[in-house]
Scaffold this motif. Sequence first.
Motif, PDB file in Angstrom:
ATOM      1  N   UNK A   1      20.778  -7.484 -23.823  1.00  0.00           N
ATOM      2  CA  UNK A   1      19.655  -8.346 -24.232  1.00  0.00           C
ATOM      3  C   UNK A   1      19.954  -9.181 -25.472  1.00  0.00           C
ATOM      4  N   UNK A   2      20.772  -8.654 -26.389  1.00  0.00           N
ATOM      5  CA  UNK A   2      21.108  -9.400 -27.602  1.00  0.00           C
ATOM      6  C   UNK A   2      22.041 -10.564 -27.305  1.00  0.00           C
ATOM      7  N   UNK A   3      22.724 -10.516 -26.147  1.00  0.00           N
ATOM      8  CA  UNK A   3      23.646 -11.581 -25.763  1.00  0.00           C
ATOM      9  C   UNK A   3      23.017 -12.552 -24.768  1.00  0.00           C
ATOM     10  N   UNK A   4      21.779 -12.270 -24.386  1.00  0.00           N
ATOM     11  CA  UNK A   4      21.072 -13.204 -23.523  1.00  0.00           C
ATOM     12  C   UNK A   4      21.303 -13.043 -22.043  1.00  0.00           C
ATOM     13  N   UNK A   5      21.790 -11.881 -21.592  1.00  0.00           N
ATOM     14  CA  UNK A   5      21.924 -11.676 -20.156  1.00  0.00           C
ATOM     15  C   UNK A   5      21.384 -10.301 -19.760  1.00  0.00           C
ATOM     16  N   UNK A   6      21.164 -10.130 -18.463  1.00  0.00           N
ATOM     17  CA  UNK A   6      20.570  -8.902 -17.953  1.00  0.00           C
ATOM     18  C   UNK A   6      21.565  -7.740 -18.011  1.00  0.00           C
ATOM     19  N   UNK A   7      21.068  -6.537 -18.321  1.00  0.00           N
ATOM     20  CA  UNK A   7      21.953  -5.364 -18.281  1.00  0.00           C
ATOM     21  C   UNK A   7      22.283  -4.987 -16.841  1.00  0.00           C
ATOM     22  N   UNK A   8      23.379  -4.267 -16.669  1.00  0.00           N
ATOM     23  CA  UNK A   8      23.755  -3.731 -15.356  1.00  0.00           C
ATOM     24  C   UNK A   8      23.768  -2.213 -15.472  1.00  0.00           C
ATOM     25  N   UNK A   9      22.808  -1.574 -14.806  1.00  0.00           N
ATOM     26  CA  UNK A   9      22.660  -0.120 -14.861  1.00  0.00           C
ATOM     27  C   UNK A   9      22.842   0.428 -13.455  1.00  0.00           C
ATOM     28  N   UNK A  10      23.853   1.237 -13.264  1.00  0.00           N
ATOM     29  CA  UNK A  10      24.119   1.866 -11.975  1.00  0.00           C
ATOM     30  C   UNK A  10      23.628   3.312 -12.055  1.00  0.00           C
ATOM     31  N   UNK A  11      22.585   3.621 -11.289  1.00  0.00           N
ATOM     32  CA  UNK A  11      21.974   4.948 -11.348  1.00  0.00           C
ATOM     33  C   UNK A  11      22.033   5.616  -9.986  1.00  0.00           C
ATOM     34  N   UNK A  12      22.546   6.830  -9.972  1.00  0.00           N
ATOM     35  CA  UNK A  12      22.600   7.584  -8.724  1.00  0.00           C
ATOM     36  C   UNK A  12      21.192   7.891  -8.219  1.00  0.00           C
ATOM     37  N   UNK A  13      20.257   8.137  -9.123  1.00  0.00           N
ATOM     38  CA  UNK A  13      18.883   8.421  -8.730  1.00  0.00           C
ATOM     39  C   UNK A  13      18.192   7.202  -8.116  1.00  0.00           C
TER      40      UNK A  13
END
Length: 342
Positions: free
Chosen positions: A183-195
């Motif tokens: 978010x501080x760099x202006x782009x969306x995070x990428x979160x890979x969750x097994x759940x």
Amino acid sequence: MRLNLVFLDAEFNMIKSVDFINLQWNRRYYECGQYSVQILAEDYEDAFQYVYRDTEVELGIVQKVEYTSEERGELVQISGFFMESILKDYILYPTFSFNGSVKNCISKIIDTYCEDIPNFIIDTSQAPTTQISFQTTGEEVATQLYSILQKYEYSFSLDYDYINNEINFKVWTGLDRTSEVAPTLGHEPAIFSQNWGHFKNLVVTTDTSNYKNYAVVAGSGEGDQRQKVIVDNSGGEKLKRLYVDARDLQQEEGMSQQQYWDTLAERGEEYLNKYKKILNINFDFIGDMEYKENFDLGDKCDIILKNTDEVYQTRIIGIDEVVKENRKEVKLQFGDKIPRKR
């Protein structure tokens, strides 16, 4: 199937587009990637030298051609490494010595040992400015560059510019898509969750069997007079010692004592980097994020495994794409490259 596979001749001129039966496009961050494609034998031509996809930056080199005759017809399997592998044909010989920034080091290696590559444009503007001092003899240029850059989580690429007829060398790093930084760099995070059902066929490899954290580096001199440097990366852990014979590193004319010690220490760091603790996470991606839109090779991401609160923050170091029978599968590899057994 929509066709986006084009074969080129030795001068990078287009020969033709070809329908493929199946395709594997294996991208790598800390080493040369490779591909394999199966086509009908009637579509193959001896002039094929390179393969290009309009959706990819990589350019494949035609290095292996295998003809088969089966019940379903006559087929040709074409495979090879990507363009970066041409730097495997160049070696750091005679001896390369350097003291300065990583950025200038990369430029000097290319300028010194790869001067005969035509229309070669070098861009090291994104390279780290960290100071290094080292000396080496005989290593392949590609291997040496990957080794240097991996320490700082960077990589390099070779792209062909069709408009200007240039081979572009670039040092680069993926985006930081972790939830804390993105978010501080202006782009969306990428979160890979097994759940969240983002992956299947999960394999998590942790390996400390080859781990070393303390190097004794022995340089020039004889017996008790050999110059030695200690590289201690233990951080209070139990010492796991490694002896590095660096007799090939000599204190050249004009090199200060400190510069020579720094050169020995750099060799120690290089060897310890080959004996790391390994964390490698592999899975087939089936989530709702889009490859190349929400994540790409080299990006640093969050990985959350089932039944654990631990969040791994690590880079995508490999992407294997398989296209077959109108289906595409994407397999992701995160973390550390698993070393080949010695």
